[in-house]
Design a protein around this motif. Structure first.
Motif, PDB file in Angstrom:
ATOM      1  N   THR D 242       0.876  -1.088   0.185  1.00  0.00           N
ATOM      2  CA  THR D 242      -0.346  -0.106  -0.272  1.00  0.00           C
ATOM      3  C   THR D 242       0.797   1.170   0.091  1.00  0.00           C
ATOM      4  O   THR D 242       2.445   1.243  -0.036  1.00  0.00           O
ATOM      5  CB  THR D 242      -0.847  -0.627   1.154  1.00  0.00           C
ATOM      6  N   ARG D 243      -0.012   2.266  -0.556  1.00  0.00           N
ATOM      7  CA  ARG D 243       1.358   3.314   0.133  1.00  0.00           C
ATOM      8  C   ARG D 243       1.600   3.720   1.271  1.00  0.00           C
ATOM      9  O   ARG D 243       2.829   3.565   0.934  1.00  0.00           O
ATOM     10  CB  ARG D 243      -0.586   4.615  -0.990  1.00  0.00           C
ATOM     11  N   ALA D 244       1.060   3.715   1.753  1.00  0.00           N
ATOM     12  CA  ALA D 244       1.886   3.956   3.616  1.00  0.00           C
ATOM     13  C   ALA D 244       3.011   3.433   4.025  1.00  0.00           C
ATOM     14  O   ALA D 244       3.396   3.535   3.961  1.00  0.00           O
ATOM     15  CB  ALA D 244       0.612   3.725   4.579  1.00  0.00           C
ATOM     16  N   THR D 311       6.206 -12.041   1.375  1.00  0.00           N
ATOM     17  CA  THR D 311       5.972 -11.443   2.371  1.00  0.00           C
ATOM     18  C   THR D 311       5.955 -10.903   4.002  1.00  0.00           C
ATOM     19  O   THR D 311       5.550 -12.444   3.803  1.00  0.00           O
ATOM     20  CB  THR D 311       4.369 -11.664   1.389  1.00  0.00           C
ATOM     21  N   GLU D 312       5.811 -10.484   4.289  1.00  0.00           N
ATOM     22  CA  GLU D 312       5.811 -11.055   5.715  1.00  0.00           C
ATOM     23  C   GLU D 312       4.420 -10.155   6.322  1.00  0.00           C
ATOM     24  O   GLU D 312       4.013  -9.493   5.399  1.00  0.00           O
ATOM     25  CB  GLU D 312       6.599 -10.090   6.363  1.00  0.00           C
ATOM     26  N   ALA D 313       3.756 -10.976   7.049  1.00  0.00           N
ATOM     27  CA  ALA D 313       2.306 -10.506   7.019  1.00  0.00           C
ATOM     28  C   ALA D 313       1.959  -8.864   7.623  1.00  0.00           C
ATOM     29  O   ALA D 313       2.584  -8.547   8.274  1.00  0.00           O
ATOM     30  CB  ALA D 313       1.842 -11.207   8.803  1.00  0.00           C
ATOM     31  N   ASP D 314       1.030  -8.510   6.535  1.00  0.00           N
ATOM     32  CA  ASP D 314       0.698  -7.348   7.083  1.00  0.00           C
ATOM     33  C   ASP D 314       1.981  -6.181   6.647  1.00  0.00           C
ATOM     34  O   ASP D 314       1.285  -5.363   6.798  1.00  0.00           O
ATOM     35  CB  ASP D 314      -0.131  -6.903   8.084  1.00  0.00           C
ATOM     36  N   ARG D 315       2.443  -6.582   5.546  1.00  0.00           N
ATOM     37  CA  ARG D 315       3.776  -5.799   4.611  1.00  0.00           C
ATOM     38  C   ARG D 315       3.369  -6.084   3.845  1.00  0.00           C
ATOM     39  O   ARG D 315       3.063  -6.496   2.890  1.00  0.00           O
ATOM     40  CB  ARG D 315       5.000  -6.414   5.737  1.00  0.00           C
TER      41      ARG D 315
END
Ligand SMILES: Nc1ncnc2c1ncn2[C@@H]1O[C@H](COP(=O)(O)OP(=O)(O)OP(=O)(O)O)[C@@H](O)[C@H]1O
Ligand SMILES: Nc1ncnc2c1ncn2[C@@H]1O[C@H](COP(=O)(O)OP(=O)(O)OP(=O)(O)O)[C@@H](O)[C@H]1O
Ligand SMILES: [Mg+2]
Ligand SMILES: [Mg+2]
Ligand code: NI
Lengths: 480, 306, 294, 659
Positions: D242-244, D311-315
């Protein structure tokens, strides 16, 4: 073709106008003779016969009386009489008229009407060849008709008394004639073809191809090579005819153009020995061509060929070169026009063998003429048709007497020829011409080349006799 | 659009005036015409008289101005050699040259544009290569030689086509072929290059992105832009062809403008040479204007004044 | 050190050349042909079996060897009995001299006008535009014929006449090219460095329009060769008995049916030479003009 | 991840281009998915394969390119098997695309209306032309074009760049597509216009629930519009999220380095920018390893092996041999942004190094030989002073006269009136060569600013040759020293410009400008043609050289961030005038002129710029304030009275109603 009793002539010259006074080209005027007539005509073997004049008598050395033919009408119905002749002469003598070759008519002083069908012609000086000339020049115009038209208009739709009427004319391209049914009972006979077409095809190869392909029935002006080629075609006849045209190589012994090598007599001697004139004539003109010793046609009165002759001898030529002021040779330009350039090119080949680096300087006819008379051509091929006149006085005044074309500039020759041209006594004339041509030959003042041969080819079945002067009158021909 | 047109016309007029001056100068410098007109046997007086009759004794500027004045009134003068009205002479011959030009131009365009487009669609394919080869060859062959070879083949060997004159439509076949062969390479290369250029342009990509069919893309979007240069060159070529394909006309003895001009030059027939040069220049310049207008019609960018 | 590195990497370019030549068959063919023609022209006296001017009216119109002739005259003889092959060989000289000379002179005229217009802009540009418009409106062959009629004949005159009628493309292209180059930042930079206008013209603008000049040069050279032949064919320009190909065709025309080889061979020679020049020109364009960057 | 709801789902997309030198892997193993109403930004440096990716999705690849994907789904259509043809059915209907270059992307030969309706009529043959036209009008209106109906009969050349891009967008939306792919839609536009276009896209997206894939290299754009971001490098996605995530906590070393190079609102004239050495590698015959390893500060032997995607969770997802933790622990900014010290006297009384007094420049344009004359008013009265050692930033839209002013400052083009003084002497009176030793330029286009026929060494040496300074040996030594200073390897001395990258060329240009040791350097958009990483290198170089040579700078740019990162003082140009000038800090913090506010995106609440109004016509300058036509604050007075530059707060502004 024979089937529809018509003839198509593949012609070599462009006709811009059918007004005979708009051009001074003999070949263009030849076509006009179908429409417009002279007082006299000349037979194939060279005699003057009555045409619009039925008889004539010399009153004195400068006066001739003519009786005109009665009952002749022009194509548009206008009647022919003495007024037309008077009008015609007045037209060509008018200094404001845009007539190209008034010089041709200088020998005529004036014409006066002596009756409805008779006239008296005054000559400007004694002119022995006057009758012969009148069979070649002076087209008689219809006075009323001509007055109502301008020269250009008449050029598009000429009206005459001749055996054929013009029915179509595309300037520069073709003329269509139809037989004049109302033609008078002429000495030579009656016109034969229903239709006659003169189609301009300037390129000899095109003329040739059109003849073989059948679109054209009659062509002239072919080279000996073309003639050779045609002998293979069974339905085509070829014939070579004579002409009064001679060619000579004009030099500049009198430095009219400024100092130049041909002032040197040794150079001139070298040149005349270097050129094999007989071969040039044969190859470029045909077997009938004659190598000349004097620059005039042997058929002409006063043409003395029995003068100092020079053989073809390269060794001698080289000796003369070595003795000249130019032992190492020099460059030379030979100015020539139309097919004469081929003769010039052959000459360059001979001259190169004795160290003269000759090139051809090809000009268009009028450009050549302009420069020649302006005295700017030191070496040039001059072809002179004499307008078919059988008398050397039709050549000498232009080139060997004090005239614009005189590059010889010899006072003695000048005087001899001038006198010979203005007296009637034949023996005296011959003596004077012998003197003149003799000196020209001794001094090699120019290099006489060859006579021209006119070559014709046509579809078998045509009854055609070539004219001795090189100007065939096609209206006399017909299908057998 | 109007202003654009007027501006082009003014430019064209200025060019024509300049050309007329050059033509006049050129012809004048050929020397004394009176001698040439007088012919072989004219005397010095004759020449002087002719000079006066034709106004050749006036100064250059005088002669030019009086000529230009007459031209403006539609009088191009008379030929010195046939006394014929020059305009008539030219108009008589124009149809021949025009027929020839139009025929050869159409022939050239009809072959080269489709060929060029096809080449551009598959550049470096066999068709493209052979077309290019042909055009390189075409550019190298002198047109009179092509003409002569055609004559040799169809006129002399097979005898199926007339080799000279303008008697029938068939007479135009070989001359038109000769000239078409001459213009073909130019048009082929132009339409090919134009098409290749256009096909790689952004707006073609846009058109494709809209999902249009390949045909629409090609014919509606590409062709019109690709033939722009062909249009201008074609009009220019047309001008050249109308200006007289002297060589081809002389090979096939076609009595057109070219031959007229050529013979007039040779015998320094002032009025004819001047008139032909002037008329050819006017035609050329006008064709240029037409080409500009055509371009403007095809390419809206040219006309609007931002 | 810098010097050696300079020369070594300059040396890279010729080394690259064979690689760049590979796959350019057209260019290679053109180059070989053109070299051949130049060789023939230079060594004409040693190659030609006969003197090109020597006539022999008795041995005229001999057919070429494959049409029943003899090896004495491999291509036969012309209408004056001159050896056709020798004339063909010497003709190469004339064609090359005329083509090169005319194109060179046209280059000078056109480039000067074009660069002046492009770099100076304003009135100069408008004046040159006008001159170009006039030049284009004047029918060039007619113009050439008229000038030749006045100025006479000879190689030099032909060269001048052809140059006068063939400079326009140089002017048109170079005007645009030099205007474009003159607006490049490196020209402004040179100006900012204090370079004189002459220097800018000489070392910034000229080298960068040179490729255009080279390409148009080859194109115009081909055009001039063709035009010169056309003039000869019409009987103006180079005069007999010079062995010019156009003239040979013109003369051969009289023997179209008897000996068609006379026009065929000379025409082929013109075609091959023009082809060679064009192929070299096309090849140079591909080599010199960089493909658009993107 | 909810696959079924995504509009487009692509896995392992590869695009290979066949070049004469070998296969070029332009795109490799790229996986994307984008949902309705969402904006996916693909961001990366030039040549990283962004366009190839988007073209592959449209089936518009050049003939030499072959695409391949293991999984390709669009809405309910599985396109994996159908390949190109399957996509072609959807192209222009369900998927629409807009391109970068508004000037060339529309066919010049057809009217806007025709080009807009033809696509729709092609896909929906049942529609009448009138209906299609009505839709076109509606969309043009929606795209912020005032009075759209007459526009339909206009041709592209009659519209400005901004308008054309709006037309392009409207055209793409004609068929109500589900997905819009925009390849750098604002790169060619001015910043003000670009902001409007992006706002428009966002607005339309909201209304139509569009999925948008936006390709860009501009991080400002990304920051503005992205929901999710893919960072691509050398054909591979190195990081996505995501952008953030991506902008806030960049993980991949490339993303981190790149972001440090972007000048932002914290930058000022006295700090260096981040540093990312080298350039994007060639993609021809490249191996399977990490493409970034040559430039990566964390590279190790393992990087030559194929790189897993993790990919790490939520990242965010990254493609790196190291885990996110490892990177976090080991990553250091390669070169700390050291401070640059440069002394600028704040003494307003001191004589300025460069002074511009009432400079007016007009160009005459004329169509054809007898065409109408017109005058382009390029500069309409400029007054300016640059103090010794100072960096003056000059910012303004395209066509505002920045380059014209630069040429006047250089003295290579005499102004129509007014004068430029160098150290108090009119530049026109200074001898050509002397002038050259005072001012030197650096230009924008690294292609056109070097003579392609000269080697690097010759180019740099040119001024020495012109000025005949030193012996050939001395010159060579000097050139070498200059090349060192500008970061040019000695081996490039014999290169021609065509053999150099854009950044290297710009270094050459700088070296050649500095070899005369001028006092003043005029830089006309020195980095606008370069990638951010290279831009940072060049800007840093200039900052370093400024201290080294005691240079006075005029720095021209249309990019406010660059100006902010470089300048002590700033002048804002609009339509041949300076509309606002002052210290950078003041000006950026509290702009006075509405135009400056517009540039900075700081227009007050409710102050919207007028709908797509153009830059005034330089052939016919308006009578009053030239900005009045676009100004949200314009009043009757503005149309009549032309404001002069007057003091407004710490800076000065040419406005009747300064903030
Ligand atoms: N037609 C083509 N032929 C060969 N290579 C190409 C072609 N088009 C692009 N490439 C190469 O493909 C690679 C990716 O190019 P692409 O245009 O996708 O990059 P990009 O990220 O869009 O760059 P930019 O920001 O400059 O638009 C580059 O290395 C480029 O050189
Ligand atoms: N040589 C010229 N002739 C005519 N008009 C010119 C010329 N140079 C510049 N102009 C015009 O002057 C105006 C200012 O141009 P200038 O190049 O100085 O703008 P700029 O601010 O540098 O723009 P950009 O950001 O696009 O470089 C423009 O309208 C331009 O069209
Ligand atoms: Mg891209
Ligand atoms: Mg600028
Ligand atoms: Ni170019």
């Amino acid at each position: 073709g024979q089937a529809d009793n018509s003839l198509v002539w593949g012609y070599d010259t462009q006709l811009e106008s059918m007004n005979p006074y708009a051009t001074n080209k003999g070949k263009a005027q030849l076509v006009m003779r179908n429409v417009l007539e002279h007082l006299l005509y000349r037979t194939a073997d060279g005699q003057a016969k009555p045409a619009l004049a039925t008889s004539w008598t010399w009153v004195d050395a400068t006066t001739i009386d003519f009786t005109l033919r009665e009952g002749v009408t022009f194509h548009n119905g206008e009647a022919f009489d003495a007024d037309d002749v008077v009008y015609t002469v007045a037209q060509i003598k008018n200094p404001d008229a845009k007539i190209s070759a008034q010089g041709d008519y200088k020998f005529i002083e004036s014409v006066e009407k002596t009756g409805q069908y008779s006239i008296r012609m005054k000559l400007s000086k004694p002119t022995p060849s006057a009758i012969d000339r009148l069979s070649q020049t002076l087209f008689i115009l219809p006075n009323e008709t001509y007055e109502a038209m301008d020269a250009a208009e008449f050029g598009r739709a000429p009206v005459g008394t001749g055996p054929y009427k013009v029915t179509g004319f595309e300037a520069g391209q073709m003329v269509e004639f139809e037989r004049n049914e109302a033609y008078y009972d002429a000495e030579w006979g009656q016109p034969q073809f229903d239709k006659l077409t003169v189609l301009t095809l300037p390129d000899p190869q095109t003329r040739l191809a059109e003849l073989t392909s059948g679109r054209v029935d009659f062509v002239w002006g072919l080279s000996p090579d073309d003639m050779m080629q045609l002998t293979m075609s069974p339905d085509i006849e070829t014939v070579s005819g004579d002409s009064t045209t001679v060619t000579f190589l004009s030099l500049d012994p009198n430095a009219r153009t400024g100092d130049n090598p041909t002032q040197d007599k040794n150079v001139r001697l070298a040149m005349i020995h270097a050129i094999d004139r007989a071969v040039v004539g044969q190859v470029m003109q045909g077997a009938a061509s004659i190598a000349l010793e004097s620059s005039c046609h042997p058929k002409q009165f006063g043409c003395i060929q029995d003068v100092a002759g020079y053989e073809y001898n390269v060794e001698k030529a080289k000796e003369y070169m070595a003795a000249s002021a130019y032992p190492d040779g020099f460059e030379m330009k030979i100015a020539a026009f139309t097919e004469n350039a081929r003769i010039a090119e052959a000459v360059t080949g001979y001259l190169r063998k004795i160290g003269i680096e000759a090139t051809v300087d090809q000009r268009e006819t009028t450009a050549w003429v302009k420069d020649y008379f302006a005295g700017e051509i030191p070496v040039g091929i001059v072809p002179w048709p004499s307008n078919g006149v059988y008398d050397v006085s039709s050549i000498t005044p232009f080139f060997f007497e004090e005239g614009q074309g005189d590059y010889i500039g010899d006072a003695e020759i000048n005087a001899w020829f001038a006198e010979a041209g203005s007296i009637i006594d034949e023996e005296e004339r011959l003596r004077l011409y012998a003197l003149g041509f003799g000196k020209m030959a001794d001094e090699v003042l120019n290099i006489p080349m060859v006579t021209k041969v006119t070559n014709y080819a046509y579809r078998s079945g045509l009854d055609f006799t070539p004219a001795a002067d090189g100007y065939p009158l096609i209206y006399m021909a017909g299908w057998k | 659009m109007g202003a654009y047109f007027v501006r082009k016309l003014i430019e064209a007029a200025a060019v024509c005036v300049a050309v007329s001056i050059i033509a006049f100068l050129l012809v004048q410098s050929t020397g004394d015409l009176a001698v040439a007109m007088g012919g072989l046997d004219a005397s010095a007086e004759d020449t002087a008289r002719l000079r006066e009759v034709y106004g050749l004794d006036q100064s250059f500027v005088q002669q030019y101005l009086s000529w230009a004045g007459r031209v403006l009134h539609g009088d191009l003068g008379q030929s010195y050699f046939s006394q014929e009205d020059v305009l008539t002479l030219i108009l008589e011959r124009l149809p021949v040259t025009a027929t020839l030009s139009v025929a050869s131009l159409l022939l050239g365009l009809l072959i080269s544009i489709p060929a060029g487009v096809y080449c551009a669609m598959k550049p470096d394919g066999w068709f493209d290569r052979s077309c290019l080869g042909l055009s390189v060859l075409g550019q190298a062959m002198p047109s009179y030689w092509v003409g002569l070879l055609l004559i040799l083949l169809f006129g002399v060997t097979f005898r199926i086509l007339p080799i000279s004159g303008t008697q029938s439509a068939a007479s135009y076949v070989m001359p038109s072929l000769t000239l078409a062969w001459f213009v073909f390479p130019v048009f082929l290369r132009l339409s090919r290059a134009g098409m290749i250029d256009v096909l790689s342009s952004d707006y073609i990509r846009t058109a494709r992105a809209k999902g249009l069919s390949e045909r629409t893309v090609l014919f509606k979007h590409a062709l019109r832009n690709a033939i722009l240069p062909v249009v201008s060159v074609a009009t220019v070529q047309f001008g050249f062809l109308l200006g007289g394909s002297i060589v081809v006309e002389s090979v096939f003895s076609l009595n057109g403008i070219g031959l007229l001009a050529w013979s007039a030059i040779q015998r320094s027939d002032y009025p004819v040479v001047q008139a032909v040069v002037l008329i050819v220049a006017i035609i050329f310049v006008l064709l240029n204007v037409v080409s500009d207008l055509l371009n403007a019609a095809l390419d809206p960018r040219l006309t609007s004044e931002q | 050190m810098t010097l050696s590195s300079t020369s070594s990497s300059r040396g890279k370019i010729p080394r690259l050349l064979p690689a760049r030549l590979a796959g350019r068959t057209g260019f290679c063919i053109g180059l070989v042909l053109l070299t051949g023609f130049i060789f023939i022209a230079v060594f004409a006296p040693f190659i030609a079996p006969h003197d090109p001017y020597t006539q022999s009216l008795m041995a005229r119109l001999k057919p070429p060897v494959w049409a029943g002739g003899t090896w004495e005259y491999p291509f036969g003889t012309d209408g004056y009995g001159r050896d056709y092959l020798s004339r063909l060989i010497y003709g190469t000289r004339i064609s090359l001299i005329v083509g090169l000379g005319a194109a060179a002179l046209a280059t000078v005229i056109g480039t000067t006008l074009g660069v002046v217009a492009g770099v100076m802009g304003g009135y100069a540009n408008r004046a040159v535009s006008f001159i170009i418009a006039i030049r284009l409106a004047l029918p060039s062959l007619l113009l050439a014929l008229a000038i030749l009629q006045i100025a006479g004949s000879g190689v030099f005159v032909v060269v001048v006449v052809l140059a006068v009628t063939h400079w326009d493309r140089f002017a048109v292209v170079l005007r645009t090219a030099s205007r474009q180059v003159a607006s490049q930042d490196y020209v402004i930079r040179a100006r900012a460095m204090g370079a004189s206008e002459m220097r800018i013209l000489r070392s910034e603008i000229f080298p960068n329009v040179l490729n255009h000049i080279v390409i148009i040069f080859t194109f115009e050279m081909a055009q001039c060769i063709l035009a010169a032949a056309a003039l000869s064919f019409l009987g103006l320009g180079i005069q007999a008995p010079e062995p010019s190909w156009g003239l040979m065709m013109s003369e051969g025309r009289a023997f179209l049916v008897i000996n068609p080889w006379l026009i065929t061979i000379a025409g082929l020679a013109i075609m091959l030479l023009v082809l060679a020049v064009n192929l070299v020109g096309d090849g140079l364009r591909d080599l010199i003009v960089p493909k658009g960057r993107s | 991840m909810n696959i079924s709801s995504s509009t487009l789902d692509v896995r392992d997309l590869n695009v290979t281009i066949h070049t004469p030198l070998g296969p070029l892997a332009a795109v490799r193993d790229v996986s994307l998915n984008v949902n309705a109403g969402e904006t996916l930004c693909i961001v990366g440096e030039s040549g990283s394969g962004k366009s190839m990716t988007s073209l592959a999705l449209m089936g518009l690849l050049p003939p030499a390119a072959t695409p391949k994907a293991t999984h390709l789904r669009f809405g309910d259509h599985d396109l994996t098997a159908g390949g190109r043809h399957a996509i072609e059915k959807l192209r222009g209907d369900r998927i629409a695309m807009i391109f970068q270059e508004p000037m060339t992307a529309l066919n010049p030969a057809w009217s806007i209306g025709e080009q807009m309706v033809e696509g729709l009529m092609h896909h929906k043959p049942s529609l009448s032309r009138a209906q299609a036209t009505a839709r076109a009008i509606e969309l043009l209106d929606a795209c912020g074009i005032a009075d759209p109906e007459p526009r339909l009969s206009q041709y592209p050349h009659q519209l400005s760049g901004g308008l054309r891009q709006r037309v392009m967008i409207a055209m793409a939306l004609m068929t109500e597509p589900d997905l819009l792919i925009a390849d750098e839609p604002t790169t060619a536009l001015d910043r003000t216009i670009s902001a409007q276009i992006l706002a428009l896209l966002k607005d339309l997206q909201k209304r139509l629930n569009l999925a948008i894939i936006l390709v860009t290299h501009d991080f400002d754009v990304v920051r503005d519009v992205a929901d999710r971001i893919c960072v691509v490098y050398a054909g591979q996605v190195v990081e996505s999220g995501t952008r953030a995530q991506v902008l806030g906590q960049p993980a991949h070393p490339y993303t981190r380095a790149l972001l440090s190079c972007v000048p932002n609102s914290d930058a000022d004239a006295n700090t260096r920018l981040g540093f990312l050495p080298g350039v994007v590698p060639s993609l021809i015959n490249s191996d399977d390893g990490c493409q970034f390893r040559a430039r990566c500060s964390l590279a190790h032997d393992g990087c030559a092996q194929p790189v897993p995607v993790s990919t790490e969770a939520d990242r965010q997802t990254i493609r790196c041999t190291l885990s996110m933790e490892d990177i976090n622990n080991r990553y250091r900014d390669p070169v700390p942004p050291a401070a640059v010290k440069a002394e600028v006297s704040d003494d307003t009384q001191a004589m300025p190094a460069l002074e511009v007094k009432g400079v007016v420049q007009t160009y005459e344009v004329r169509k054809g030989l007898f065409g109408t004359k017109g005058q382009v008013h390029a500069l309409r009265g400029i007054d300016l002073g640059v103090r010794k050692g100072e960096v003056l930033g000059l910012v303004g839209e395209s066509g505002s006269g920045k380059s014209t002013l630069a040429r006047a400052l250089l003295g290579v083009e005499a102004p129509a009136s007014g004068e430029v003084l160098i150290n108090g002497t009119p530049i026109s009176k200074v001898d050509r060569k002397r002038r050259a030793r005072l001012v030197q330029p650096v230009f924008q286009d690294p292609y056109s600013s070097l003579n392609p026929r000269r080697t690097v060494e010759e180019t740099i040496r040119l001024s020495l040759d012109i000025h005949e300074i030193g012996t050939p040996d001395e010159r060579r030594v000097d050139v070498k020293r200059m090349m060192d200073l500008c970061g040019l390897p000695a081996r490039t001395a014999a290169n021609f410009p065509a053999q150099m990258s854009g950044g290297q060329r710009q270094r050459v240009a700088i070296a050649s400008a500095l070899i005369l040791r001028p006092e003043i350097l005029i830089c006309d958009e020195p980095t606008s043609a370069l990638d951010v990483s290279v831009q940072a290198q060049i800007l840093n170089l200039l900052k370093d050289l400024r201290a080294e040579f005691q240079l006075t700078f005029v720095m021209i740019s249309h990019d406010l961030n660059v100006i902010r990162a470089m300048s002590d003082r700033v002048a804002v140009m609009y339509f041949g005038r300076i509309v606002e000038a002052g210290r950078g800090k003041d000006l950026f913090h509290a702009p006075k002129h509405p135009y400056t506010e517009l540039l900075l995106g700081k227009l007050g609440q409710g102050e919207e710029p007028r709908k797509a109004v153009d830059f005034p016509n330089p052939l016919k300058p308006p009578q009053g304030c030239s900005f009045a036509g676009r100004c949200p604050r314009a009043q009757a007075k503005c149309a009549i009275d032309d404001p002069r530059l007057t003091k407004a707060g710490p800076q000065s502004a040419a406005c009747h109603f300064p903030t």
